[in-house]
Design a protein around this motif. Structure first.
Motif, PDB file in Angstrom:
ATOM      1  N   ILE A  38     -17.379  11.934  89.857  1.00 50.27           N
ATOM      2  CA  ILE A  38     -17.076  12.761  88.686  1.00 50.27           C
ATOM      3  C   ILE A  38     -18.174  13.801  88.490  1.00 50.27           C
ATOM      4  CG2 ILE A  38     -16.907  12.731  86.161  1.00 50.27           C
ATOM      5  CD1 ILE A  38     -15.499   9.948  86.532  1.00 50.27           C
ATOM      6  N   LYS A  39     -19.422  13.378  88.598  1.00 50.38           N
ATOM      7  CA  LYS A  39     -20.538  14.307  88.420  1.00 50.38           C
ATOM      8  C   LYS A  39     -20.451  15.465  89.402  1.00 50.38           C
ATOM      9  CE  LYS A  39     -25.523  14.676  88.302  1.00 50.38           C
ATOM     10  NZ  LYS A  39     -26.807  13.996  88.438  1.00 50.38           N
ATOM     11  N   LYS A  40     -19.995  15.188  90.615  1.00 55.95           N
ATOM     12  CA  LYS A  40     -19.863  16.226  91.640  1.00 55.95           C
ATOM     13  C   LYS A  40     -18.598  17.065  91.434  1.00 55.95           C
ATOM     14  CE  LYS A  40     -23.452  15.064  94.122  1.00 55.95           C
ATOM     15  NZ  LYS A  40     -24.582  15.933  94.274  1.00 55.95           N
ATOM     16  N   GLY A  41     -17.716  16.636  90.541  1.00 59.21           N
ATOM     17  CA  GLY A  41     -16.460  17.356  90.337  1.00 59.21           C
ATOM     18  C   GLY A  41     -15.526  17.201  91.517  1.00 59.21           C
ATOM     19  N   ALA A  76     -23.785   4.016  78.483  1.00 60.52           N
ATOM     20  CA  ALA A  76     -23.071   4.390  77.275  1.00 60.52           C
ATOM     21  C   ALA A  76     -21.775   5.144  77.547  1.00 60.52           C
ATOM     22  CB  ALA A  76     -23.970   5.245  76.398  1.00 60.52           C
ATOM     23  N   LEU A  77     -21.564   5.584  78.784  1.00 59.91           N
ATOM     24  CA  LEU A  77     -20.426   6.462  79.054  1.00 59.91           C
ATOM     25  C   LEU A  77     -19.489   5.921  80.128  1.00 59.91           C
ATOM     26  CD1 LEU A  77     -22.322   9.867  79.018  1.00 59.91           C
ATOM     27  CD2 LEU A  77     -20.964   8.860  77.180  1.00 59.91           C
ATOM     28  N   PRO A  78     -18.287   5.505  79.724  1.00 52.52           N
ATOM     29  CA  PRO A  78     -17.264   5.194  80.720  1.00 52.52           C
ATOM     30  C   PRO A  78     -16.894   6.479  81.475  1.00 52.52           C
ATOM     31  CG  PRO A  78     -16.662   4.360  78.544  1.00 52.52           C
ATOM     32  CD  PRO A  78     -17.842   5.260  78.366  1.00 52.52           C
ATOM     33  N   PRO A  79     -16.258   6.376  82.635  1.00 55.88           N
ATOM     34  CA  PRO A  79     -15.955   7.568  83.447  1.00 55.88           C
ATOM     35  C   PRO A  79     -15.258   8.702  82.689  1.00 55.88           C
ATOM     36  CG  PRO A  79     -15.558   5.601  84.733  1.00 55.88           C
ATOM     37  CD  PRO A  79     -15.870   5.138  83.329  1.00 55.88           C
ATOM     38  N   LEU A  80     -14.271   8.390  81.867  1.00 64.15           N
ATOM     39  CA  LEU A  80     -13.559   9.439  81.129  1.00 64.15           C
ATOM     40  C   LEU A  80     -14.512  10.175  80.192  1.00 64.15           C
ATOM     41  CD1 LEU A  80     -10.978  10.893  80.216  1.00 64.15           C
ATOM     42  CD2 LEU A  80     -10.626   9.023  78.579  1.00 64.15           C
ATOM     43  N   HIS A  81     -15.293   9.443  79.454  1.00 70.68           N
ATOM     44  CA  HIS A  81     -16.247  10.038  78.517  1.00 70.68           C
ATOM     45  C   HIS A  81     -17.269  10.889  79.276  1.00 70.68           C
ATOM     46  CE1 HIS A  81     -14.402   6.760  76.405  1.00 70.68           C
ATOM     47  NE2 HIS A  81     -15.056   6.978  75.285  1.00 70.68           N
ATOM     48  N   TYR A  82     -17.709  10.366  80.414  1.00 66.95           N
ATOM     49  CA  TYR A  82     -18.688  11.086  81.225  1.00 66.95           C
ATOM     50  C   TYR A  82     -18.109  12.416  81.714  1.00 66.95           C
ATOM     51  CZ  TYR A  82     -22.258  11.902  84.786  1.00 66.95           C
ATOM     52  OH  TYR A  82     -23.253  12.447  85.544  1.00 66.95           O
ATOM     53  N   LEU A 105      -6.952   9.307  82.854  1.00 68.17           N
ATOM     54  CA  LEU A 105      -6.037   8.829  81.811  1.00 68.17           C
ATOM     55  C   LEU A 105      -4.799   8.178  82.422  1.00 68.17           C
ATOM     56  CD1 LEU A 105      -6.383  11.748  79.286  1.00 68.17           C
ATOM     57  CD2 LEU A 105      -6.958   9.348  78.836  1.00 68.17           C
ATOM     58  N   LYS A 106      -4.237   8.805  83.441  1.00 69.73           N
ATOM     59  CA  LYS A 106      -3.054   8.240  84.098  1.00 69.73           C
ATOM     60  C   LYS A 106      -3.369   6.916  84.784  1.00 69.73           C
ATOM     61  CE  LYS A 106      -0.683  12.593  84.731  1.00 69.73           C
ATOM     62  NZ  LYS A 106      -0.381  13.696  85.633  1.00 69.73           N
ATOM     63  N   ALA A 107      -4.633   6.747  85.198  1.00 70.78           N
ATOM     64  CA  ALA A 107      -5.046   5.523  85.890  1.00 70.78           C
ATOM     65  C   ALA A 107      -5.460   4.421  84.905  1.00 70.78           C
ATOM     66  CB  ALA A 107      -6.188   5.835  86.851  1.00 70.78           C
ATOM     67  N   GLY A 108      -5.356   4.688  83.623  1.00 69.53           N
ATOM     68  CA  GLY A 108      -5.623   3.649  82.635  1.00 69.53           C
ATOM     69  C   GLY A 108      -6.937   3.745  81.889  1.00 69.53           C
ATOM     70  N   ALA A 109      -7.636   4.860  81.996  1.00 66.00           N
ATOM     71  CA  ALA A 109      -8.877   5.012  81.224  1.00 66.00           C
ATOM     72  C   ALA A 109      -8.553   4.928  79.733  1.00 66.00           C
ATOM     73  CB  ALA A 109      -9.547   6.341  81.548  1.00 66.00           C
ATOM     74  N   ASN A 110      -9.348   4.189  79.016  1.00 65.40           N
ATOM     75  CA  ASN A 110      -9.129   3.969  77.589  1.00 65.40           C
ATOM     76  C   ASN A 110      -9.853   5.047  76.784  1.00 65.40           C
ATOM     77  OD1 ASN A 110      -9.009   3.089  74.941  1.00 65.40           O
ATOM     78  ND2 ASN A 110      -9.544   0.974  75.427  1.00 65.40           N
ATOM     79  N   SER A 111      -9.088   5.966  76.218  1.00 67.82           N
ATOM     80  CA  SER A 111      -9.685   7.070  75.465  1.00 67.82           C
ATOM     81  C   SER A 111     -10.242   6.620  74.119  1.00 67.82           C
ATOM     82  CB  SER A 111      -8.664   8.191  75.262  1.00 67.82           C
ATOM     83  OG  SER A 111      -7.546   7.694  74.548  1.00 67.82           O
ATOM     84  N   SER A 112      -9.879   5.421  73.688  1.00 69.29           N
ATOM     85  CA  SER A 112     -10.363   4.920  72.406  1.00 69.29           C
ATOM     86  C   SER A 112     -11.649   4.100  72.517  1.00 69.29           C
ATOM     87  CB  SER A 112      -9.278   4.069  71.737  1.00 69.29           C
ATOM     88  OG  SER A 112      -8.170   4.881  71.416  1.00 69.29           O
ATOM     89  N   LEU A 113     -12.113   3.849  73.751  1.00 72.57           N
ATOM     90  CA  LEU A 113     -13.392   3.150  73.894  1.00 72.57           C
ATOM     91  C   LEU A 113     -14.468   3.944  73.185  1.00 72.57           C
ATOM     92  CD1 LEU A 113     -13.629   1.987  77.631  1.00 72.57           C
ATOM     93  CD2 LEU A 113     -13.394   0.566  75.605  1.00 72.57           C
ATOM     94  N   THR A 122     -15.713   8.316  70.647  1.00 71.65           N
ATOM     95  CA  THR A 122     -14.585   8.112  71.549  1.00 71.65           C
ATOM     96  C   THR A 122     -14.543   9.299  72.513  1.00 71.65           C
ATOM     97  OG1 THR A 122     -13.021   9.339  70.183  1.00 71.65           O
ATOM     98  CG2 THR A 122     -13.252   6.972  69.710  1.00 71.65           C
ATOM     99  N   ALA A 123     -13.649   9.219  73.485  1.00 74.75           N
ATOM    100  CA  ALA A 123     -13.485  10.335  74.421  1.00 74.75           C
ATOM    101  C   ALA A 123     -13.122  11.614  73.679  1.00 74.75           C
ATOM    102  CB  ALA A 123     -12.424   9.994  75.463  1.00 74.75           C
ATOM    103  N   LEU A 124     -12.310  11.497  72.642  1.00 74.26           N
ATOM    104  CA  LEU A 124     -11.881  12.682  71.897  1.00 74.26           C
ATOM    105  C   LEU A 124     -13.036  13.305  71.110  1.00 74.26           C
ATOM    106  CD1 LEU A 124      -9.347  14.356  71.595  1.00 74.26           C
ATOM    107  CD2 LEU A 124      -8.732  12.978  69.604  1.00 74.26           C
ATOM    108  N   HIS A 125     -13.939  12.494  70.571  1.00 73.18           N
ATOM    109  CA  HIS A 125     -15.140  13.038  69.920  1.00 73.18           C
ATOM    110  C   HIS A 125     -15.905  13.923  70.915  1.00 73.18           C
ATOM    111  CE1 HIS A 125     -14.794   9.591  67.036  1.00 73.18           C
ATOM    112  NE2 HIS A 125     -15.383  10.429  66.199  1.00 73.18           N
ATOM    113  N   ILE A 126     -16.080  13.396  72.124  1.00 78.74           N
ATOM    114  CA  ILE A 126     -16.847  14.121  73.146  1.00 78.74           C
ATOM    115  C   ILE A 126     -16.111  15.383  73.577  1.00 78.74           C
ATOM    116  CG2 ILE A 126     -17.764  13.970  75.504  1.00 78.74           C
ATOM    117  CD1 ILE A 126     -18.219  10.933  74.891  1.00 78.74           C
ATOM    118  N   ALA A 127     -14.807  15.270  73.804  1.00 75.09           N
ATOM    119  CA  ALA A 127     -14.018  16.436  74.226  1.00 75.09           C
ATOM    120  C   ALA A 127     -14.072  17.547  73.188  1.00 75.09           C
ATOM    121  CB  ALA A 127     -12.567  16.013  74.479  1.00 75.09           C
ATOM    122  N   PHE A 128     -13.901  17.193  71.928  1.00 71.99           N
ATOM    123  CA  PHE A 128     -13.939  18.197  70.867  1.00 71.99           C
ATOM    124  C   PHE A 128     -15.346  18.776  70.693  1.00 71.99           C
ATOM    125  CE2 PHE A 128     -10.016  16.647  68.249  1.00 71.99           C
ATOM    126  CZ  PHE A 128      -9.170  17.257  69.158  1.00 71.99           C
TER     127      PHE A 128
END
Length: 170
Positions: A38-41, A76-82, A105-113, A122-128
């Motif tokens: 993920i870090k490498k994109g 502190a950061l699951p892959p989605l959050h990272y 997300l399609k693979a089951g990452a929990n956005s509410s962690l 949550t992932a949405l806090h970070i995204a926003f």
């Protein structure tokens, strides 16, 4: 073939050396193999690791990862959050990072962690917070939009603090 694509021969060579039970738990100073991809994109590597059943909610327990001029504990950061917290530098394109978020997300990452760094984001806090291009998609896929972080803010509180967004609404 794409520059970053994984061939069947590559997969056989990698799997010869890897124990499927422990590959996704192994960590370096930069996190798990999924965190590193993920870090490498590297969308193709993320996709391949997920196909091998990488845990999309795995958190690391190693040394801090440095990003955005501040230290963030990898644990502190699951892959989605990272993925949502990274900027679009060092070869990480907006397109690839958005594809990675959708794939996770399609693979089951929990956005509410909620993060374990003391912020409880949550992932949405970070995204926003980072005005990530995948924010709207993520909001549509997040089951609970009312989760609050340590400061008592929902993700929409975080979003409302951006002048760019407020200006666009006028």
């Amino acid at each position: 073939a794409q520059k970053n694509s994984i061939t069947a021969n590559d997969e056989r060579n990698y799997l010869h050396y890897l124990d499927r039970e422990t590959i996704f738990d192994c960590q370096s100073a930069h996190g798990s193999p999924l965190h590193i991809a993920i870090k490498k994109g590297n969308y193709e590597m993320v996709k391949w690791l997920i196909s091998l059943r990488a845990n999309t909610n795995h958190t690391c327990t190693h040394q801090p990862i440095h990003q955005r001029n501040r230290s963030v504990s990898a644990c502190a950061l699951p892959p989605l959050h990272y993925a949502l917290s990274l900027d679009f530098k060092h070869g990480r394109s907006v397109t690839n990072m958005t594809k990675i978020v959708r794939l996770l997300l399609k693979a089951g990452a929990n956005s509410s962690l909620q993060t374990t760094d003391g912020n409880d984001d949550t992932a949405l806090h970070i995204a926003f917070r980072h005005l990530h291009p995948a924010s709207q998609y993520l909001a549509e896929k997040t089951p609970d939009l009312t989760l609050e972080n340590r400061l008592g803010n929902t993700a929409f509180h975080v979003l409302s603090q951006h002048r760019e967004v407020i200006g666009a609404l006028n």
